[in-house]
Design an enzyme around this catalytic site. Structure first.
Site, PDB file in Angstrom:
ATOM      1  CB  CYS A 101      -1.482   0.586   2.805  1.00  0.00           C
ATOM      2  SG  CYS A 101      -3.084   0.466   3.516  1.00  0.00           S
ATOM      3  CG  HIS A 143      -3.871   0.554  -2.487  1.00  0.00           C
ATOM      4  ND1 HIS A 143      -2.746   0.090  -1.856  1.00  0.00           N
ATOM      5  CD2 HIS A 143      -4.626   0.931  -1.348  1.00  0.00           C
ATOM      6  CE1 HIS A 143      -2.433   0.280  -0.631  1.00  0.00           C
ATOM      7  NE2 HIS A 143      -3.907   0.946  -0.063  1.00  0.00           N
ATOM      8  CD  GLU A 144      -7.153   3.990  -1.232  1.00  0.00           C
ATOM      9  OE1 GLU A 144      -7.729   3.674  -0.305  1.00  0.00           O
ATOM     10  OE2 GLU A 144      -5.862   4.303  -1.128  1.00  0.00           O
ATOM     11  CG  HIS A 147      -8.373  -0.392   1.754  1.00  0.00           C
ATOM     12  ND1 HIS A 147      -7.775  -1.031   2.824  1.00  0.00           N
ATOM     13  CD2 HIS A 147      -7.492   0.247   1.113  1.00  0.00           C
ATOM     14  CE1 HIS A 147      -6.588  -0.808   2.712  1.00  0.00           C
ATOM     15  NE2 HIS A 147      -6.295   0.163   1.827  1.00  0.00           N
TER      16      HIS A 147
END
Ligand code: ZN
Length: 176
Positions: A101, A143-144, A147
């Site tokens: 990341c 994952h994105e 955020h």
């Protein structure tokens, strides 16, 4: 414009981002935000970036998987914008990848995530879209999108011995 990446420890990464309105998506400010996100992602060698990572608390993420990405995955995914995304898990089975990341520089961590997901979102024209993804792409999406909800991949590592440095990853994991 290449923007500075917000790093782990900054509380901004831990907040839930706001939904984006259609009006904002049609604005010049939004067009500039997308350009900045893309420039920053490319400059720092990422395959995805979320708006909070450049200090903007809005539910916007982009993904672009080129041929020679640093994850060594033989997969291509053209530039795509995800606005106000919602995720649905389509399976209980998990797939695991060594994630990295831009907000957690120099490290890699082994994360298990649901193998197949459906994401509904708006694109850069605020058109409603959906995508069904599996394997590595499903991981990148999760994952994105994490955020945008204040979650980092390190939160999802079950075995903390599998949080390692990038250099050691290259020697001991990738080199195997
Ligand atoms: Zn990230």
């Amino acid at each position: 414009m290449i923007r500075e990446i917000v790093k782990m420890g900054n509380p901004l990464l831990r907040r839930v981002s706001r939904d984006v309105s259609e009006e904002f998506v049609k604005s010049d400010e939004f067009a500039q935000l997308l350009l900045d996100m893309r420039d920053s992602m490319k400059h720092y060698g990422g395959i995805g970036i979320a708006a909070p990572q450049i200090g903007v608390e809005l539910k916007v993420a982009i993904i672009e998987l080129g041929e020679n990405n640093r994850y060594g995955e033989d997969i291509r995914f053209p530039f795509q914008v995800f606005i106000n995304p919602e995720i649905e898990y389509l399976t209980d089975s998990l797939s695991a990848h060594w994630e990295g990341c831009l907000s957690v520089p120099g490290l890699r961590g082994y994360v298990e995530r649901p193998e197949k997901v459906k994401v509904t979102y708006r694109d850069e024209n605020f058109t409603k879209k959906e995508i069904i993804a599996e394997g590595f792409l499903a991981t990148v999406l999760q994952h994105e999108l994490d955020h945008l909800f204040g979650i980092l991949y390190v939160d999802r590592i079950k075995d903390i011995t599998k949080l390692i440095f990038q250099k050691e990853y290259e020697v001991f994991i990738q080199g195997e």
